[in-house]
Design an enzyme around this catalytic site. Structure first.
Site, PDB file in Angstrom:
ATOM      1  N   HIS A 121      62.527  44.130   8.137  1.00 28.87           N
ATOM      2  CA  HIS A 121      61.247  43.968   7.445  1.00 28.87           C
ATOM      3  C   HIS A 121      61.267  42.705   6.579  1.00 28.87           C
ATOM      4  O   HIS A 121      61.673  42.761   5.409  1.00 28.87           O
ATOM      5  CB  HIS A 121      60.966  45.194   6.571  1.00 28.87           C
TER       6      HIS A 121
ATOM      7  N   HIS B 278      55.204  42.814   8.464  1.00 26.08           N
ATOM      8  CA  HIS B 278      55.878  43.941   7.798  1.00 26.08           C
ATOM      9  C   HIS B 278      57.223  44.294   8.426  1.00 26.08           C
ATOM     10  O   HIS B 278      58.248  44.250   7.735  1.00 26.08           O
ATOM     11  CB  HIS B 278      54.974  45.172   7.808  1.00 26.08           C
TER      12      HIS B 278
ATOM     13  N   GLU C 128      58.590  70.438  -7.800  1.00 22.90           N
ATOM     14  CA  GLU C 128      59.898  70.688  -7.197  1.00 22.90           C
ATOM     15  C   GLU C 128      60.502  69.424  -6.589  1.00 22.90           C
ATOM     16  O   GLU C 128      61.696  69.155  -6.743  1.00 22.90           O
ATOM     17  CB  GLU C 128      59.794  71.776  -6.116  1.00 22.90           C
TER      18      GLU C 128
ATOM     19  N   HIS D 230      56.513  83.597   0.160  1.00 24.66           N
ATOM     20  CA  HIS D 230      57.580  83.330  -0.798  1.00 24.66           C
ATOM     21  C   HIS D 230      58.944  83.832  -0.334  1.00 24.66           C
ATOM     22  O   HIS D 230      59.940  83.621  -1.030  1.00 24.66           O
ATOM     23  CB  HIS D 230      57.241  83.972  -2.152  1.00 24.66           C
TER      24      HIS D 230
END
Length: 670
Positions: free
Chosen positions: A38, A270, A416, A478
């Protein structure tokens, strides 16, 4: 003088643009040599990076691990040649021109994306977009934590990040910038490569966010500059360093592939080599008449002088450290904690062995932490808004707040992924051992960062509770069923699922001892009995061991982890009534068991039929099961009901285990 020295003396002092063009040239040459990589971002951000290292960064290549160095995190890790060029030019050990010529080749230090540990000066592994900026939040948190303990005279480093549009599109970036803004991490400075280009084309195809307002809303200071105006970049950095009331975003408007006549400002710059003809045209446009990988002496000398000037600053700091307290030195330089941990765990095991109460392993974990925290000031706890449920906080903890980092407990909020990435940053900083909690099912939200913990060999401890259908009424959304197998598939990740209080304490000891591996502690919500005495030996260290051996030859072996070990023990008792000799093997860690000698594993597993029992799916168990062996557990998702009813519904009971065992014995006999 040599000819090269004479040339260096007689050549004019290079400009910022000249020095930046050295980065551009190395980037396009290395990508072309590899025919992979890149070039666009390094070419676009070369001016910004040159100013950053010249005007702001405090570092010493002769001591890359200097604890008070400024940290540079290349969150846009695909632009790795920017970092490699900087490390080579400033004189970091090992980053030779040959390594740059070997870009993206096997066994080189210059991997396609920066990899921690491959070369000095690479602060973290980046490439998965957004991880770097989130790691940097943890690094900046570590600075505040350490400074609160040893003083800002010793620890006052800044953390600088170069992030791209993609980093800021990733969801983890919002978790990271929100947490950083809340905690007022004023020594965190993000330089955004605002080039408006993505792989598919203009970023306007997919995003129209006002990033300045977004960061402001999250409690950041902001500035906007022309990324190709060195004076503007330098001024913004000076302002950011002077005002550490909040973290900083400096939006740097740049042109991807700067200097390339036909690809600058286009997505084609890129992720592919510019091509021989385009590189030739770029050299002409940049007035860079040098051969590939050739940096003229006067420019290289200027870069090396820039790198060398940090030595005195570091030497002065070393003198201050020599006068510091022994506690400060221990936190900064590290200490041997093995004895302190062993003593704390021994005391915990003794206390647990005399406790006749049935408790969830998450509770046993909390009680183990109670013993560890006073012995380990390095231990920094936290939870993603589940403190009470995870049992991650004890009476020895105090909360970290935006204005007070002397505490030892972090409230990560419902973030999280951001928590896991920040813990990686804390671990990388070197002074602290982070642990953080959430429910095991939400390791899915953390997984990219857990994987990077393992890849970087960082001691991060994930306290993951509510580890099965045993959590009950919250239901299948869960209840983790596939998660243990999925986590066990990650290389260099220790997955611990302890059966009782003794094993839980032992697994904590093992997680802290694993200096080059992260650990997951999978802990139950439902109560379990203690199954063992407080042996002096850490039996969990073997990964699997014979918990209950029958008299004489065994007829069947019951293998289990966690809360199902108790079910296996009860099933063995049921079988014993029918004269069937069942051995029970507890396997708290497949990874550690796999590492044992083959003869030990064979002795533990035995030749009799094997029945594996775990309230999850079977996939990871097939390593230990042979044709004719059986698995008792889950084959699909759970359901919403009390835990005892769920275990009965899915057949994870002593009675069903004993029935399966009889069939296995009968099949072998037949």
């Amino acid at each position: 003088m040599t000819k090269a020295q004479t040339k260096a003396v007689t050549s004019p002092a290079p400009s910022v643009r000249d020095m930046a063009n050295a980065i551009r040239a190395l980037a396009m040459d290395a990508v072309q040599a590899a025919n992979s990589g890149h070039p666009g971002m390094p070419m676009g951000m070369a001016d910004v990076a040159t100013v950053l290292f010249n005007e702001a960064m405090r570092f010493d290549p002769s001591d890359p691990a200097w604890p008070n160095r400024d940290r540079f995190v290349l969150s846009a890790g695909h632009g790795s040649m920017l970092l490699y060029a900087l490390l080579h030019l400033t004189g970091y050990p090992g980053m030779t021109i040959e390594e740059l010529k070997n870009f993206r080749q096997l066994n080189s230090k210059t991997a396609g994306h920066p990899e921690y540990g491959h070369a000095p000066g690479i602060e973290t592994t980046t490439g998965p977009l957004g991880q770097g900026i989130a790691n940097a939040v943890g690094i900046a948190m570590s600075q505040r934590l350490l400074a609160a303990r040893v003083g800002e005279d010793l620890i006052n480093y800044n953390t600088y990040v170069i992030a791209g549009d993609g980093c800021l599109m990733e969801g983890i970036s919002q978790e990271a910038i929100s947490l950083a803004g809340h905690l007022k991490l004023g020594k965190l400075i993000v330089l955004w490569d605002d080039n408006s280009i993505s792989i598919d084309g203009a970023t306007s195809l997919a995003v129209s966010d006002n990033e300045i307002e977004r960061f402001k809303a999250s409690g950041w200071n902001t500035a906007r500059v022309d990324g190709h105006d060195p004076e503007a970049v330098a001024s913004a950095l000076k302002t950011a360093k002077a005002d550490s009331s909040k973290p900083w975003l400096i939006a740097c408007k740049t042109m991807i592939g700067y200097g390339s006549p036909n690809k600058a400002g286009k997505s084609s710059a890129h992720g592919e080599a510019l091509g021989v003809d385009e590189i030739k045209a770029t050299r002409e446009r940049l007035d860079w008449p040098y051969q590939p990988f050739d940096i003229p002496d006067h420019i290289l000398s200027a870069w090396r002088a820039l790198g060398a000037r940090g030595a005195k600053v570091r030497a002065d700091w070393t003198k201050r450290l020599s006068a510091a307290s022994s506690d400060a030195k221990a936190l900064i330089n590290g200490r041997n904690i093995d004895s302190a941990v062993a003593t704390a765990i021994s005391q915990a095991k003794s206390a647990f062995a005399s406790d006749t109460a049935k408790r969830a392993t998450r509770v046993w974990s909390q009680l183990a932490i109670e013993h560890l925290v006073p012995a380990l000031p390095e231990l920094i706890g936290g939870s993603a808004d589940l403190t009470g449920s995870n049992g991650t906080r004890t009476k020895h903890h105090t909360s970290i707040t935006p204005d007070n980092f002397s505490g030892n407990y972090i409230h990560y909020g419902v973030r999280e992924h951001g928590m896991a990435a920040a813990m990686n940053g804390i671990a990388l900083s070197g002074s602290f051992i982070p642990y953080g909690g959430t429910f095991l099912v939400f390791t899915d939200y953390c997984r990219p960062s857990i994987r990077l913990s393992a890849l970087m060999q960082q001691r991060v401890i994930y306290v993951m509770t509510h580890d099965s259908i045993g959590l009950g009424e919250d239901g299948p959304t869960h209840q983790p069923v596939e998660h243990l197998s999925a986590l066990r598939a990650i290389p260099n990740l220790n997955v611990f699922r302890p059966a009782d209080g003794i094993e839980t304490a032992e697994c904590w000891e093992l997680a802290i001892a694993a200096k080059r591996s992260p650990s997951v502690l999978a802990l139950s919500r439902q109560a379990v009995p203690n199954l063992r005495n407080a042996d002096a030996e850490n039996l969990s260290a073997k990964g699997g061991y014979l918990l209950k051996a029958p008299d004489g030859k065994r007829d069947v072996t019951l293998l289990a982890t966690g809360s199902e070990v108790g079910i296996a023990v009860d099933a063995a008792d049921v079988l014993a009534k029918d004269g069937i000799a069942a051995a029970v093997v507890s396997m708290p860690s497949f990874e550690l068991f796999r590492a044992q000698p083959e003869n030990y594993r064979d002795q533990v597993l035995g030749e009799a039929p094997r029945i594996a029992i775990e309230a999850g799916i079977a996939q990871s168990w097939y390593e230990w099961l042979r044709k004719g062996d059986a698995f008792v557990g889950m084959s699909g998702f759970g359901a919403s009901a009390p835990a005892t009813k769920l275990y009965a519904h899915f057949g994870i009971t002593p009675e069903h285990v004993s029935e399966v065992a009889r069939k296995a014995i009968g099949s072998k006999s037949a």
